[in-house]
Design a protein around this motif. Structure first.
Motif, PDB file in Angstrom:
ATOM      1  N   GLY A   1       0.782  -1.234   0.000  1.00 24.72           N
ATOM      2  CA  GLY A   1       0.000   0.000   0.000  1.00 24.72           C
ATOM      3  C   GLY A   1       0.809   1.277   0.000  1.00 24.72           C
ATOM      4  N   ALA A   2       2.148   1.172  -0.111  1.00 20.50           N
ATOM      5  CA  ALA A   2       2.959   2.396  -0.135  1.00 20.50           C
ATOM      6  C   ALA A   2       2.606   3.252  -1.347  1.00 20.50           C
ATOM      7  CB  ALA A   2       4.447   2.032  -0.156  1.00 20.50           C
ATOM      8  N   SER A   3       2.401   2.611  -2.492  1.00 19.71           N
ATOM      9  CA  SER A   3       2.029   3.368  -3.690  1.00 19.71           C
ATOM     10  C   SER A   3       0.634   3.955  -3.550  1.00 19.71           C
ATOM     11  CB  SER A   3       2.098   2.474  -4.932  1.00 19.71           C
ATOM     12  OG  SER A   3       1.317   1.301  -4.774  1.00 19.71           O
ATOM     13  N   THR A   4      -0.275   3.232  -2.887  1.00 19.14           N
ATOM     14  CA  THR A   4      -1.635   3.731  -2.681  1.00 19.14           C
ATOM     15  C   THR A   4      -1.615   5.013  -1.865  1.00 19.14           C
ATOM     16  OG1 THR A   4      -2.395   1.428  -2.687  1.00 19.14           O
ATOM     17  CG2 THR A   4      -3.938   3.088  -1.888  1.00 19.14           C
ATOM     18  N   ALA A   5      -0.798   5.022  -0.823  1.00 15.40           N
ATOM     19  CA  ALA A   5      -0.685   6.222   0.014  1.00 15.40           C
ATOM     20  C   ALA A   5      -0.146   7.399  -0.796  1.00 15.40           C
ATOM     21  CB  ALA A   5       0.215   5.942   1.211  1.00 15.40           C
TER      22      ALA A   5
ATOM     23  N   ARG B   1       0.926  -9.103   2.523  1.00 15.84           N
ATOM     24  CA  ARG B   1       1.435  -7.794   2.099  1.00 15.84           C
ATOM     25  C   ARG B   1       0.539  -6.673   2.614  1.00 15.84           C
ATOM     26  NH1 ARG B   1       3.055 -10.626  -2.823  1.00 15.84           N
ATOM     27  NH2 ARG B   1       1.018 -10.242  -3.783  1.00 15.84           N
ATOM     28  N   LEU B   2      -0.764  -6.856   2.522  1.00 16.15           N
ATOM     29  CA  LEU B   2      -1.679  -5.805   2.971  1.00 16.15           C
ATOM     30  C   LEU B   2      -1.606  -5.612   4.480  1.00 16.15           C
ATOM     31  CD1 LEU B   2      -4.758  -6.630   0.733  1.00 16.15           C
ATOM     32  CD2 LEU B   2      -3.172  -4.720   0.479  1.00 16.15           C
ATOM     33  N   ARG B   3      -1.327  -6.672   5.212  1.00 10.70           N
ATOM     34  CA  ARG B   3      -1.231  -6.568   6.664  1.00 10.70           C
ATOM     35  C   ARG B   3      -0.060  -5.690   7.086  1.00 10.70           C
ATOM     36  NH1 ARG B   3      -0.523 -11.709   7.871  1.00 10.70           N
ATOM     37  NH2 ARG B   3      -2.739 -12.213   7.848  1.00 10.70           N
ATOM     38  N   ARG B   4       0.929  -5.575   6.218  1.00  7.79           N
ATOM     39  CA  ARG B   4       2.113  -4.765   6.531  1.00  7.79           C
ATOM     40  C   ARG B   4       1.963  -3.304   6.109  1.00  7.79           C
ATOM     41  NH1 ARG B   4       6.234  -6.797   3.394  1.00  7.79           N
ATOM     42  NH2 ARG B   4       5.158  -8.578   2.493  1.00  7.79           N
ATOM     43  N   ALA B   5       0.778  -2.914   5.681  1.00  7.48           N
ATOM     44  CA  ALA B   5       0.554  -1.535   5.230  1.00  7.48           C
ATOM     45  C   ALA B   5       0.643  -0.553   6.392  1.00  7.48           C
ATOM     46  CB  ALA B   5      -0.809  -1.425   4.563  1.00  7.48           C
ATOM     47  N   ALA B   6       1.224   0.593   6.118  1.00  4.54           N
ATOM     48  CA  ALA B   6       1.262   1.678   7.105  1.00  4.54           C
ATOM     49  C   ALA B   6      -0.066   2.431   7.053  1.00  4.54           C
ATOM     50  CB  ALA B   6       2.432   2.607   6.789  1.00  4.54           C
ATOM     51  N   ALA B   7      -0.189   3.425   7.937  1.00  3.27           N
ATOM     52  CA  ALA B   7      -1.401   4.229   7.967  1.00  3.27           C
ATOM     53  C   ALA B   7      -1.602   4.926   6.625  1.00  3.27           C
ATOM     54  CB  ALA B   7      -1.314   5.261   9.086  1.00  3.27           C
ATOM     55  N   LEU B   8      -2.852   5.007   6.187  1.00  6.04           N
ATOM     56  CA  LEU B   8      -3.189   5.587   4.891  1.00  6.04           C
ATOM     57  C   LEU B   8      -3.862   6.936   5.054  1.00  6.04           C
ATOM     58  CD1 LEU B   8      -4.751   2.457   3.175  1.00  6.04           C
ATOM     59  CD2 LEU B   8      -2.552   3.486   2.599  1.00  6.04           C
ATOM     60  N   PRO B   9      -3.775   7.807   4.034  1.00  3.86           N
ATOM     61  CA  PRO B   9      -4.578   9.036   4.036  1.00  3.86           C
ATOM     62  C   PRO B   9      -6.064   8.692   4.058  1.00  3.86           C
ATOM     63  CG  PRO B   9      -2.842   9.150   2.377  1.00  3.86           C
ATOM     64  CD  PRO B   9      -2.862   7.733   2.882  1.00  3.86           C
ATOM     65  N   ASP B  10      -6.877   9.652   4.450  1.00  3.25           N
ATOM     66  CA  ASP B  10      -8.315   9.410   4.577  1.00  3.25           C
ATOM     67  C   ASP B  10      -8.974   9.033   3.253  1.00  3.25           C
ATOM     68  OD1 ASP B  10      -8.160   9.955   7.263  1.00  3.25           O
ATOM     69  OD2 ASP B  10      -8.816  12.041   7.078  1.00  3.25           O
ATOM     70  N   ASN B  11      -8.372   9.438   2.148  1.00  5.12           N
ATOM     71  CA  ASN B  11      -8.981   9.170   0.842  1.00  5.12           C
ATOM     72  C   ASN B  11      -8.412   7.916   0.178  1.00  5.12           C
ATOM     73  OD1 ASN B  11      -6.475  10.486   0.418  1.00  5.12           O
ATOM     74  ND2 ASN B  11      -7.085  11.063  -1.663  1.00  5.12           N
ATOM     75  N   ALA B  12      -7.940   6.964   0.976  1.00  5.98           N
ATOM     76  CA  ALA B  12      -7.383   5.723   0.438  1.00  5.98           C
ATOM     77  C   ALA B  12      -7.993   4.513   1.134  1.00  5.98           C
ATOM     78  CB  ALA B  12      -5.866   5.709   0.596  1.00  5.98           C
ATOM     79  N   ARG B  13      -8.136   3.425   0.381  1.00  5.98           N
ATOM     80  CA  ARG B  13      -8.622   2.151   0.904  1.00  5.98           C
ATOM     81  C   ARG B  13      -7.754   1.033   0.333  1.00  5.98           C
ATOM     82  NH1 ARG B  13     -11.406   5.585   2.705  1.00  5.98           N
ATOM     83  NH2 ARG B  13     -13.694   5.694   2.944  1.00  5.98           N
TER      84      ARG B  13
ATOM     85  N   PRO C   1       9.963   8.253  -6.803  1.00  7.99           N
ATOM     86  CA  PRO C   1       9.334   6.956  -7.066  1.00  7.99           C
ATOM     87  C   PRO C   1       7.954   6.847  -6.441  1.00  7.99           C
ATOM     88  CG  PRO C   1      11.605   6.679  -6.330  1.00  7.99           C
ATOM     89  CD  PRO C   1      11.239   8.112  -6.090  1.00  7.99           C
ATOM     90  N   ILE C   2       7.021   6.237  -7.178  1.00  4.20           N
ATOM     91  CA  ILE C   2       5.672   6.021  -6.657  1.00  4.20           C
ATOM     92  C   ILE C   2       5.606   4.722  -5.866  1.00  4.20           C
ATOM     93  CG2 ILE C   2       3.253   5.642  -7.266  1.00  4.20           C
ATOM     94  CD1 ILE C   2       3.628   7.361  -9.687  1.00  4.20           C
ATOM     95  N   SER C   3       6.263   3.696  -6.365  1.00  2.00           N
ATOM     96  CA  SER C   3       6.161   2.380  -5.726  1.00  2.00           C
ATOM     97  C   SER C   3       7.519   1.932  -5.188  1.00  2.00           C
ATOM     98  CB  SER C   3       5.647   1.347  -6.728  1.00  2.00           C
ATOM     99  OG  SER C   3       6.657   1.033  -7.670  1.00  2.00           O
TER     100      SER C   3
END
Length: 215
Positions: A64-68, A88-100, A192-194
């Protein structure tokens, strides 16, 4: 400097069966069953979002780094990261409010999104998806049976990879599908995005970007 490899292939150029494979998929609807977990995840997401909000898809988002990052870039949109790996998804950091983040098979999610009438404004495929062996042609998204659903989502499609053949084949598949607005460039990943893009840039790899407008 990071140590990462450019995908190696025995193909001297685009796969000899690329055209027949792509055209066959364009002519026939793919009838493979959709996984239950993908259907449930899509339904939960659809129930939780405002149908009027512009949508951005980050397909194969990993942790989710690219999603953020995309959520910060597209602040007025909802950015949805999709990945099949629960780990992989379990290791995601906190996301902005407009991301899922959604756990689903991409081939399932895309078909469900088409059925639901979703039309993302932007669709990012930042995972390199090389499958470099010639026998793996049909695992590359442009030669996969789900390719017509990917096209049907529309919007501005963007791919990034360090595997030039993958990008070249994807551009040829789009041309076979009648997509005219396609651009391919090499670029420096100054921002870099990802994580993949950062790793390959740090390894000194040449990076490639494909953008296309899907009507």
């Amino acid at each position: 400097m990071a140590e990462s490899r450019i995908p190696q292939t025995s193909q001297p150029g685009p796969h000899r069966r690329l055209e027949e494979t792509v055209l066959r998929h364009l002519r026939h609807d793919w009838q493979s069953p959709i996984h239950d977990h993908s259907r449930l995840a899509f339904a939960e997401l659809a129930d939780s979002i405002d149908a009027g909000t512009p949508l951005v898809l980050d397909s194969g988002c990993g942790t989710g780094a690219s999603t953020a990052g995309l959520a910060r870039l597209h602040r007025d949109s909802l950015v949805v990261g999709i990945d099949k790996s629960e780990d992989r998804l379990r290791r995601a950091a906190a996301l902005p409010d407009n991301a899922r983040l959604v756990r689903a098979e991409l081939a399932d999610f895309w078909r469900l999104a088409v059925e639901a009438g979703w039309r993302p404004a932007h669709h990012y495929l930042l995972y390199p998806n090389p499958w470099p062996k010639p026998g793996h042609l049909k695992r590359r998204w442009h030669a996969h049976p789900v390719f017509p659903a990917l096209l049907a989502l529309g919007g501005r499609l963007e791919l990034r990879s360090n595997f030039e053949l993958y990008i070249d084949e994807f551009a040829r598949a789009l041309a076979l599908a009648g997509v005219l607005d396609v651009k391919v460039v090499s670029f420096r990943a100054d921002e870099p995005i990802s994580p993949f893009e950062r790793k390959y840039a740090n390894s000194g790899h040449r990076l490639f970007q494909l953008t296309a407008t899907l009507e």
